[in-house]
Write a protein that holds these residues in place. Structure first.
Motif, PDB file in Angstrom:
ATOM      1  N   LYS A  91      59.839 -18.390  46.519  1.00 16.27           N
ATOM      2  CA  LYS A  91      60.156 -19.749  46.052  1.00 16.27           C
ATOM      3  C   LYS A  91      61.002 -19.708  44.793  1.00 16.27           C
ATOM      4  CE  LYS A  91      56.169 -22.168  47.934  1.00 16.27           C
ATOM      5  NZ  LYS A  91      54.911 -22.865  47.620  1.00 16.27           N
ATOM      6  N   LYS A  92      60.730 -18.739  43.925  1.00 12.66           N
ATOM      7  CA  LYS A  92      61.443 -18.651  42.647  1.00 12.66           C
ATOM      8  C   LYS A  92      62.844 -18.073  42.803  1.00 12.66           C
ATOM      9  CE  LYS A  92      60.924 -16.774  38.005  1.00 12.66           C
ATOM     10  NZ  LYS A  92      60.089 -15.939  37.129  1.00 12.66           N
ATOM     11  N   ASN A  93      62.959 -16.934  43.494  1.00 11.50           N
ATOM     12  CA  ASN A  93      64.222 -16.204  43.592  1.00 11.50           C
ATOM     13  C   ASN A  93      64.916 -16.348  44.946  1.00 11.50           C
ATOM     14  OD1 ASN A  93      63.503 -15.240  41.056  1.00 11.50           O
ATOM     15  ND2 ASN A  93      62.689 -13.336  41.877  1.00 11.50           N
ATOM     16  N   GLY A  94      64.203 -16.851  45.929  1.00 10.96           N
ATOM     17  CA  GLY A  94      64.784 -16.969  47.258  1.00 10.96           C
ATOM     18  C   GLY A  94      64.592 -15.748  48.132  1.00 10.96           C
ATOM     19  N   ALA A  95      63.935 -14.705  47.603  1.00  5.35           N
ATOM     20  CA  ALA A  95      63.721 -13.494  48.390  1.00  5.35           C
ATOM     21  C   ALA A  95      62.413 -12.818  47.972  1.00  5.35           C
ATOM     22  CB  ALA A  95      64.876 -12.516  48.192  1.00  5.35           C
ATOM     23  N   VAL A  96      61.810 -12.135  48.930  1.00  2.00           N
ATOM     24  CA  VAL A  96      60.606 -11.351  48.668  1.00  2.00           C
ATOM     25  C   VAL A  96      61.041  -9.942  48.284  1.00  2.00           C
ATOM     26  CG1 VAL A  96      58.480 -10.456  49.693  1.00  2.00           C
ATOM     27  CG2 VAL A  96      59.347 -12.675  50.396  1.00  2.00           C
ATOM     28  N   PRO A  97      60.472  -9.370  47.216  1.00  6.50           N
ATOM     29  CA  PRO A  97      60.816  -7.983  46.888  1.00  6.50           C
ATOM     30  C   PRO A  97      60.497  -7.062  48.072  1.00  6.50           C
ATOM     31  CG  PRO A  97      59.625  -9.005  45.081  1.00  6.50           C
ATOM     32  CD  PRO A  97      59.579  -9.960  46.232  1.00  6.50           C
ATOM     33  N   PRO A  98      61.400  -6.145  48.382  1.00  3.47           N
ATOM     34  CA  PRO A  98      61.188  -5.276  49.548  1.00  3.47           C
ATOM     35  C   PRO A  98      59.872  -4.497  49.516  1.00  3.47           C
ATOM     36  CG  PRO A  98      63.434  -5.059  48.747  1.00  3.47           C
ATOM     37  CD  PRO A  98      62.703  -5.911  47.758  1.00  3.47           C
ATOM     38  N   ALA A  99      59.448  -4.045  48.346  1.00  3.27           N
ATOM     39  CA  ALA A  99      58.202  -3.283  48.267  1.00  3.27           C
ATOM     40  C   ALA A  99      57.008  -4.140  48.689  1.00  3.27           C
ATOM     41  CB  ALA A  99      58.000  -2.756  46.849  1.00  3.27           C
ATOM     42  N   LEU A 100      57.001  -5.393  48.289  1.00  4.65           N
ATOM     43  CA  LEU A 100      55.909  -6.287  48.690  1.00  4.65           C
ATOM     44  C   LEU A 100      55.959  -6.565  50.186  1.00  4.65           C
ATOM     45  CD1 LEU A 100      55.784  -8.982  45.853  1.00  4.65           C
ATOM     46  CD2 LEU A 100      54.167  -7.151  46.289  1.00  4.65           C
ATOM     47  N   PHE A 101      57.157  -6.844  50.686  1.00  6.76           N
ATOM     48  CA  PHE A 101      57.283  -7.171  52.104  1.00  6.76           C
ATOM     49  C   PHE A 101      56.850  -5.998  52.979  1.00  6.76           C
ATOM     50  CE2 PHE A 101      59.514  -7.311  56.119  1.00  6.76           C
ATOM     51  CZ  PHE A 101      59.131  -8.556  56.571  1.00  6.76           C
ATOM     52  N   TRP A 102      57.356  -4.809  52.713  1.00  5.22           N
ATOM     53  CA  TRP A 102      57.004  -3.650  53.531  1.00  5.22           C
ATOM     54  C   TRP A 102      55.556  -3.241  53.307  1.00  5.22           C
ATOM     55  CZ3 TRP A 102      59.795  -2.827  57.569  1.00  5.22           C
ATOM     56  CH2 TRP A 102      61.132  -3.209  57.569  1.00  5.22           C
ATOM     57  N   GLY A 103      55.045  -3.473  52.101  1.00  2.00           N
ATOM     58  CA  GLY A 103      53.637  -3.188  51.819  1.00  2.00           C
ATOM     59  C   GLY A 103      52.704  -4.018  52.682  1.00  2.00           C
ATOM     60  N   ILE A 104      53.081  -5.264  52.941  1.00  2.00           N
ATOM     61  CA  ILE A 104      52.268  -6.126  53.803  1.00  2.00           C
ATOM     62  C   ILE A 104      52.127  -5.498  55.190  1.00  2.00           C
ATOM     63  CG2 ILE A 104      52.195  -8.357  54.992  1.00  2.00           C
ATOM     64  CD1 ILE A 104      53.656  -9.500  52.450  1.00  2.00           C
ATOM     65  N   GLY A 105      53.223  -5.075  55.771  1.00  2.00           N
ATOM     66  CA  GLY A 105      53.190  -4.482  57.113  1.00  2.00           C
ATOM     67  C   GLY A 105      52.455  -3.157  57.145  1.00  2.00           C
ATOM     68  N   ILE A 106      52.730  -2.305  56.176  1.00  2.00           N
ATOM     69  CA  ILE A 106      52.088  -0.980  56.143  1.00  2.00           C
ATOM     70  C   ILE A 106      50.581  -1.110  55.951  1.00  2.00           C
ATOM     71  CG2 ILE A 106      51.899   1.137  54.778  1.00  2.00           C
ATOM     72  CD1 ILE A 106      54.986   0.842  54.315  1.00  2.00           C
ATOM     73  N   LEU A 107      50.172  -1.977  55.025  1.00  2.00           N
ATOM     74  CA  LEU A 107      48.739  -2.150  54.790  1.00  2.00           C
ATOM     75  C   LEU A 107      48.039  -2.824  55.968  1.00  2.00           C
ATOM     76  CD1 LEU A 107      48.648  -3.115  51.013  1.00  2.00           C
ATOM     77  CD2 LEU A 107      47.882  -0.982  52.070  1.00  2.00           C
ATOM     78  N   THR A 108      48.732  -3.715  56.660  1.00  2.00           N
ATOM     79  CA  THR A 108      48.149  -4.343  57.845  1.00  2.00           C
ATOM     80  C   THR A 108      47.907  -3.298  58.930  1.00  2.00           C
ATOM     81  OG1 THR A 108      49.236  -6.434  57.331  1.00  2.00           O
ATOM     82  CG2 THR A 108      48.470  -6.135  59.590  1.00  2.00           C
ATOM     83  N   LEU A 109      48.878  -2.444  59.163  1.00  2.00           N
ATOM     84  CA  LEU A 109      48.695  -1.362  60.142  1.00  2.00           C
ATOM     85  C   LEU A 109      47.636  -0.369  59.692  1.00  2.00           C
ATOM     86  CD1 LEU A 109      52.248  -0.476  61.492  1.00  2.00           C
ATOM     87  CD2 LEU A 109      50.332  -1.520  62.689  1.00  2.00           C
ATOM     88  N   THR A 110      47.583  -0.081  58.403  1.00  2.00           N
ATOM     89  CA  THR A 110      46.564   0.825  57.871  1.00  2.00           C
ATOM     90  C   THR A 110      45.174   0.250  58.123  1.00  2.00           C
ATOM     91  OG1 THR A 110      48.062   1.631  56.160  1.00  2.00           O
ATOM     92  CG2 THR A 110      45.707   1.955  55.788  1.00  2.00           C
ATOM     93  N   ASN A 111      45.009  -1.034  57.876  1.00  2.00           N
ATOM     94  CA  ASN A 111      43.713  -1.675  58.084  1.00  2.00           C
ATOM     95  C   ASN A 111      43.302  -1.620  59.556  1.00  2.00           C
ATOM     96  OD1 ASN A 111      41.628  -2.690  56.589  1.00  2.00           O
ATOM     97  ND2 ASN A 111      42.402  -4.765  56.506  1.00  2.00           N
TER      98      ASN A 111
END
Length: 118
Positions: A91-111
């Protein structure tokens, strides 16, 4: 009672599928945004997971793996934090930092991997 537990496991899997599916669409669609569907998916998975952590409807003599439950809970909290932080930055910058975005997917698969393999 066992049937109800199986229904809750099914709902838990649906929550995972919604979260990971929404993430995968964004990851491979090129936008890489945090969406409302991701929040819905993690909410479903977390609530159903907490219900599964309660000692009801388990076969006689079965015990809960408290270490596994704790690790999975920490991971789901981190995913939730990543979603919240990512959405705020989006909302602030118009983009999600790549580390946060990829972290979501990696942690979801890890779980999910921990659920299956542990």
């Amino acid at each position: 009672m066992e049937t109800l537990r199986h229904i809750v496991v099914f709902i838990h899997l649906i929550g995972f599928a919604v979260l990971f599916g929404a993430w995968a669409v964004q990851a491979f669609g090129g936008k890489r945004e945090v969406t409302r569907l991701m929040h819905i998916g993690i909410s479903i998975a977390a609530v159903a997971g907490l219900a599964l952590a309660a000692p009801w409807g388990m076969p006689e003599g079965a015990e809960l793996n408290h270490m596994k439950i704790g690790v999975k809970l920490v991971i789901v909290l981190v995913i939730g934090a990543f979603l919240g932080i990512g959405q705020a930055r989006q909302k602030k910058n118009g983009a999600v930092p790549p580390a946060l975005f990829w972290g979501i997917g990696i942690l979801t698969l890890t779980n999910a991997g921990l659920a299956v393999l542990w």
